[in-house]
Design a protein around this motif. Structure first.
Motif, PDB file in Angstrom:
ATOM      1  N   GLY A  45       2.632  -6.219  -3.507  1.00  8.95           N
ATOM      2  CA  GLY A  45       2.404  -7.054  -4.680  1.00  8.95           C
ATOM      3  C   GLY A  45       0.936  -7.329  -4.933  1.00  8.95           C
ATOM      4  O   GLY A  45       0.588  -7.973  -5.919  1.00  8.95           O
ATOM      5  N   GLU A  46       0.051  -6.849  -4.041  1.00  6.27           N
ATOM      6  CA  GLU A  46      -1.378  -7.019  -4.233  1.00  6.27           C
ATOM      7  C   GLU A  46      -1.915  -5.914  -5.136  1.00  6.27           C
ATOM      8  O   GLU A  46      -1.230  -4.935  -5.424  1.00  6.27           O
ATOM      9  CB  GLU A  46      -2.092  -7.004  -2.886  1.00  6.27           C
ATOM     10  CG  GLU A  46      -1.688  -8.157  -1.968  1.00  6.27           C
ATOM     11  CD  GLU A  46      -2.435  -8.130  -0.661  1.00  6.27           C
ATOM     12  OE1 GLU A  46      -3.147  -7.125  -0.405  1.00  6.27           O
ATOM     13  OE2 GLU A  46      -2.332  -9.109   0.105  1.00  6.27           O
ATOM     14  N   PHE A  47      -3.161  -6.090  -5.564  1.00 10.63           N
ATOM     15  CA  PHE A  47      -3.803  -5.124  -6.444  1.00 10.63           C
ATOM     16  C   PHE A  47      -5.046  -4.575  -5.756  1.00 10.63           C
ATOM     17  O   PHE A  47      -5.602  -5.202  -4.844  1.00 10.63           O
ATOM     18  CB  PHE A  47      -4.164  -5.769  -7.780  1.00 10.63           C
ATOM     19  CG  PHE A  47      -2.982  -6.203  -8.589  1.00 10.63           C
ATOM     20  CD1 PHE A  47      -2.457  -5.367  -9.563  1.00 10.63           C
ATOM     21  CD2 PHE A  47      -2.381  -7.430  -8.368  1.00 10.63           C
ATOM     22  CE1 PHE A  47      -1.358  -5.747 -10.311  1.00 10.63           C
ATOM     23  CE2 PHE A  47      -1.279  -7.824  -9.109  1.00 10.63           C
ATOM     24  CZ  PHE A  47      -0.765  -6.979 -10.080  1.00 10.63           C
ATOM     25  N   GLU A  48      -5.482  -3.412  -6.177  1.00  6.45           N
ATOM     26  CA  GLU A  48      -6.650  -2.801  -5.564  1.00  6.45           C
ATOM     27  C   GLU A  48      -7.478  -2.079  -6.623  1.00  6.45           C
ATOM     28  O   GLU A  48      -6.973  -1.708  -7.699  1.00  6.45           O
ATOM     29  CB  GLU A  48      -6.225  -1.809  -4.483  1.00  6.45           C
ATOM     30  CG  GLU A  48      -5.372  -0.664  -4.979  1.00  6.45           C
ATOM     31  CD  GLU A  48      -4.889   0.243  -3.863  1.00  6.45           C
ATOM     32  OE1 GLU A  48      -4.952  -0.193  -2.702  1.00  6.45           O
ATOM     33  OE2 GLU A  48      -4.455   1.362  -4.161  1.00  6.45           O
ATOM     34  N   LEU A  49      -8.738  -1.900  -6.317  1.00  3.57           N
ATOM     35  CA  LEU A  49      -9.632  -1.126  -7.173  1.00  3.57           C
ATOM     36  C   LEU A  49     -10.560  -0.311  -6.291  1.00  3.57           C
ATOM     37  O   LEU A  49     -10.757  -0.625  -5.115  1.00  3.57           O
ATOM     38  CB  LEU A  49     -10.424  -2.038  -8.120  1.00  3.57           C
ATOM     39  CG  LEU A  49     -11.288  -3.166  -7.535  1.00  3.57           C
ATOM     40  CD1 LEU A  49     -12.657  -2.651  -7.116  1.00  3.57           C
ATOM     41  CD2 LEU A  49     -11.436  -4.293  -8.548  1.00  3.57           C
ATOM     42  N   THR A  50     -11.109   0.734  -6.851  1.00  4.87           N
ATOM     43  CA  THR A  50     -12.005   1.616  -6.115  1.00  4.87           C
ATOM     44  C   THR A  50     -13.377   1.592  -6.774  1.00  4.87           C
ATOM     45  O   THR A  50     -13.496   1.770  -7.990  1.00  4.87           O
ATOM     46  CB  THR A  50     -11.473   3.061  -6.103  1.00  4.87           C
ATOM     47  OG1 THR A  50     -10.173   3.069  -5.491  1.00  4.87           O
ATOM     48  CG2 THR A  50     -12.409   3.968  -5.319  1.00  4.87           C
ATOM     49  N   LEU A  51     -14.398   1.343  -5.961  1.00  2.84           N
ATOM     50  CA  LEU A  51     -15.772   1.260  -6.454  1.00  2.84           C
ATOM     51  C   LEU A  51     -16.644   2.200  -5.645  1.00  2.84           C
ATOM     52  O   LEU A  51     -16.691   2.119  -4.418  1.00  2.84           O
ATOM     53  CB  LEU A  51     -16.295  -0.183  -6.322  1.00  2.84           C
ATOM     54  CG  LEU A  51     -17.743  -0.440  -6.722  1.00  2.84           C
ATOM     55  CD1 LEU A  51     -17.941  -0.195  -8.199  1.00  2.84           C
ATOM     56  CD2 LEU A  51     -18.149  -1.872  -6.356  1.00  2.84           C
ATOM     57  N   GLU A  52     -17.310   3.125  -6.320  1.00  2.00           N
ATOM     58  CA  GLU A  52     -18.260   4.009  -5.654  1.00  2.00           C
ATOM     59  C   GLU A  52     -19.614   3.302  -5.545  1.00  2.00           C
ATOM     60  O   GLU A  52     -20.188   2.881  -6.547  1.00  2.00           O
ATOM     61  CB  GLU A  52     -18.405   5.313  -6.439  1.00  2.00           C
ATOM     62  CG  GLU A  52     -17.137   6.155  -6.472  1.00  2.00           C
ATOM     63  CD  GLU A  52     -17.356   7.488  -7.155  1.00  2.00           C
ATOM     64  OE1 GLU A  52     -18.534   7.788  -7.512  1.00  2.00           O
ATOM     65  OE2 GLU A  52     -16.375   8.224  -7.348  1.00  2.00           O
ATOM     66  N   VAL A  53     -20.109   3.204  -4.325  1.00  6.36           N
ATOM     67  CA  VAL A  53     -21.307   2.417  -4.043  1.00  6.36           C
ATOM     68  C   VAL A  53     -22.431   3.335  -3.607  1.00  6.36           C
ATOM     69  O   VAL A  53     -22.258   4.176  -2.724  1.00  6.36           O
ATOM     70  CB  VAL A  53     -21.021   1.368  -2.944  1.00  6.36           C
ATOM     71  CG1 VAL A  53     -22.286   0.583  -2.618  1.00  6.36           C
ATOM     72  CG2 VAL A  53     -19.911   0.430  -3.391  1.00  6.36           C
ATOM     73  N   GLU A  54     -23.600   3.165  -4.217  1.00  3.13           N
ATOM     74  CA  GLU A  54     -24.786   3.921  -3.843  1.00  3.13           C
ATOM     75  C   GLU A  54     -25.736   3.043  -3.033  1.00  3.13           C
ATOM     76  O   GLU A  54     -25.640   1.805  -3.056  1.00  3.13           O
ATOM     77  CB  GLU A  54     -25.490   4.456  -5.093  1.00  3.13           C
ATOM     78  CG  GLU A  54     -24.652   5.419  -5.918  1.00  3.13           C
ATOM     79  CD  GLU A  54     -25.428   5.980  -7.092  1.00  3.13           C
ATOM     80  OE1 GLU A  54     -26.666   5.836  -7.081  1.00  3.13           O
ATOM     81  OE2 GLU A  54     -24.809   6.540  -8.005  1.00  3.13           O
ATOM     82  N   ARG A 102      -5.167  -1.242  -9.991  1.00  2.00           N
ATOM     83  CA  ARG A 102      -3.825  -0.716  -9.771  1.00  2.00           C
ATOM     84  C   ARG A 102      -3.074  -1.588  -8.775  1.00  2.00           C
ATOM     85  O   ARG A 102      -3.689  -2.211  -7.891  1.00  2.00           O
ATOM     86  CB  ARG A 102      -3.907   0.712  -9.233  1.00  2.00           C
ATOM     87  CG  ARG A 102      -4.475   1.729 -10.222  1.00  2.00           C
ATOM     88  CD  ARG A 102      -4.613   3.086  -9.586  1.00  2.00           C
ATOM     89  NE  ARG A 102      -5.688   3.074  -8.584  1.00  2.00           N
ATOM     90  CZ  ARG A 102      -6.955   3.356  -8.873  1.00  2.00           C
ATOM     91  NH1 ARG A 102      -7.317   3.633 -10.113  1.00  2.00           N
ATOM     92  NH2 ARG A 102      -7.861   3.336  -7.921  1.00  2.00           N
ATOM     93  N   ARG A 103      -1.766  -1.612  -8.932  1.00  2.00           N
ATOM     94  CA  ARG A 103      -0.936  -2.302  -7.959  1.00  2.00           C
ATOM     95  C   ARG A 103      -0.931  -1.519  -6.655  1.00  2.00           C
ATOM     96  O   ARG A 103      -0.842  -0.285  -6.653  1.00  2.00           O
ATOM     97  CB  ARG A 103       0.489  -2.459  -8.494  1.00  2.00           C
ATOM     98  CG  ARG A 103       1.385  -3.378  -7.640  1.00  2.00           C
ATOM     99  CD  ARG A 103       2.750  -3.520  -8.276  1.00  2.00           C
ATOM    100  NE  ARG A 103       2.673  -4.174  -9.566  1.00  2.00           N
ATOM    101  CZ  ARG A 103       2.662  -5.486  -9.738  1.00  2.00           C
ATOM    102  NH1 ARG A 103       2.695  -6.292  -8.689  1.00  2.00           N
ATOM    103  NH2 ARG A 103       2.612  -6.003 -10.951  1.00  2.00           N
ATOM    104  N   ALA A 104      -1.052  -2.211  -5.545  1.00  2.00           N
ATOM    105  CA  ALA A 104      -1.118  -1.551  -4.244  1.00  2.00           C
ATOM    106  C   ALA A 104       0.133  -0.720  -3.998  1.00  2.00           C
ATOM    107  O   ALA A 104       1.255  -1.116  -4.324  1.00  2.00           O
ATOM    108  CB  ALA A 104      -1.301  -2.578  -3.133  1.00  2.00           C
ATOM    109  N   ALA A 105      -0.087   0.461  -3.398  1.00  2.00           N
ATOM    110  CA  ALA A 105       1.023   1.384  -3.179  1.00  2.00           C
ATOM    111  C   ALA A 105       1.966   0.923  -2.081  1.00  2.00           C
ATOM    112  O   ALA A 105       3.084   1.459  -1.960  1.00  2.00           O
ATOM    113  CB  ALA A 105       0.464   2.767  -2.836  1.00  2.00           C
ATOM    114  N   ASP A 106       1.584  -0.052  -1.268  1.00  2.00           N
ATOM    115  CA  ASP A 106       2.434  -0.463  -0.150  1.00  2.00           C
ATOM    116  C   ASP A 106       3.520  -1.452  -0.545  1.00  2.00           C
ATOM    117  O   ASP A 106       4.272  -1.944   0.310  1.00  2.00           O
ATOM    118  CB  ASP A 106       1.576  -1.054   0.972  1.00  2.00           C
ATOM    119  CG  ASP A 106       0.767  -2.255   0.515  1.00  2.00           C
ATOM    120  OD1 ASP A 106       0.952  -2.712  -0.632  1.00  2.00           O
ATOM    121  OD2 ASP A 106      -0.071  -2.738   1.302  1.00  2.00           O
ATOM    122  N   GLY A 107       3.592  -1.765  -1.856  1.00  2.00           N
ATOM    123  CA  GLY A 107       4.628  -2.671  -2.321  1.00  2.00           C
ATOM    124  C   GLY A 107       4.396  -4.121  -1.966  1.00  2.00           C
ATOM    125  O   GLY A 107       5.306  -4.952  -2.082  1.00  2.00           O
TER     126      GLY A 107
END
Length: 283
Positions: free
Chosen positions: A34-43, A27-32
């Protein structure tokens, strides 16, 4: 993004290698920004591999890993060779000068061993396994001397030999072959027991019951020691001599040879170690 994980349980549970997980939306970062982010659940006890997906399959299809099996014997290597099926006999091939690489199947425990061209004539000519660390580092693990392991932790009766280059210009340094090395690290409190046949410049040799003894050089606790009369005990100048060092361990006895001549025979090693790896090292 495509996601896969590998895990090994610290409690001895089932391991999973490159297990395919669900794709991860980017997803495009919510702070505007222009960067992108992803969420990874780590065990815990897991390593994750994340790779971009563009609708095309870039991963290669590899066959399953082979089932575990004992290290095959006999094994011989001249390095930079090709294995012959069934015998693990590695035959020398042409090698560019000044090439250096990691050897197959060896696991360095202290120091750094690399395969390099060796310019000296005689039995050491061609490719050689060279300890390339110029000096001992500031160590957090209490390492004693450079050594590398090969083989199987459950080996008992073995016959190991190597062509060893004795350098008369490095504080009378030497090398050793070993059998039944019972642990795989030089950490604090770890002084691997084993049967170590050490040969040094000047023809001095000793049979030691642990890596600690190899490092200390205290002859009062050696299993056996002596001097090969064929060597000059006080050499002058700078030169390298190549010798064939062989150690045979059968049952509770050990025998050793230097260039085909017996240095010791039938030394009692029954109380030293019952099984372990083969090792090569320098002093």
């Amino acid at each position: 993004f495509e996601d896969s994980s590998s895990s090994v349980s610290s409690g001895g549970g089932e391991a999973a290698m490159f297990e395919r997980l669900d794709d991860i939306p980017v997803r495009r970062a919510a702070d505007g920004s222009g960067e992108f982010e992803l969420t990874l659940e780590v065990e815990v006890d897991c390593v994750y591999t994340v790779a971009p997906v563009d609708g095309k399959q870039h991963r290669a299809d590899f066959p399953p890993s082979p089932s575990p099996s004992p290290f095959p014997l006999p094994y011989r290597s001249r390095f930079f060779g090709e294995e012959t099926a069934g015998t693990m006999d590695v035959t020398a091939i042409n090698m560019p000068q000044n090439r250096s690489d990691q050897p197959l199947y060896f696991a360095d425990q202290a120091g750094t061993f690399a395969v390099s061209s060796w310019g000296h004539p005689g039995p050491i000519g061609g490719a050689a396994l060279v300890q390339v660390a110029p000096q001992r580092p500031v160590s957090w693990s209490g390492d004693l001397v450079p050594f590398t392991l090969i083989g199987d932790a459950m080996w008992q009766d073995v016959d190991v030999s190597a062509n060893v280059a004795l350098d008369f210009d490095i504080d009378c340094g030497g090398g050793f072959v070993a059998a039944r090395v019972d642990s795989n690290g030089p950490g604090w409190g770890v002084r691997p027991a084993g049967i170590y046949f050490v040969v040094a410049a000047g023809g001095y040799w000793r049979l030691e019951p642990s890596l600690q003894n190899v490092a200390d050089g205290n002859l009062s606790v050696s299993l056996a020691h002596g001097v090969d009369a064929r060597f000059d005990p006080s050499p002058t100048g700078s030169f390298t001599r190549g010798v064939r060092v062989r150690l045979q361990v059968t049952g509770g006895q050990a025998s050793g040879w230097v260039d085909g001549v017996a240095a010791f025979a039938g030394v009692n090693v029954s109380a030293v170690a019952t099984h372990g790896f083969v090792a090569l090292g320098t002093t």
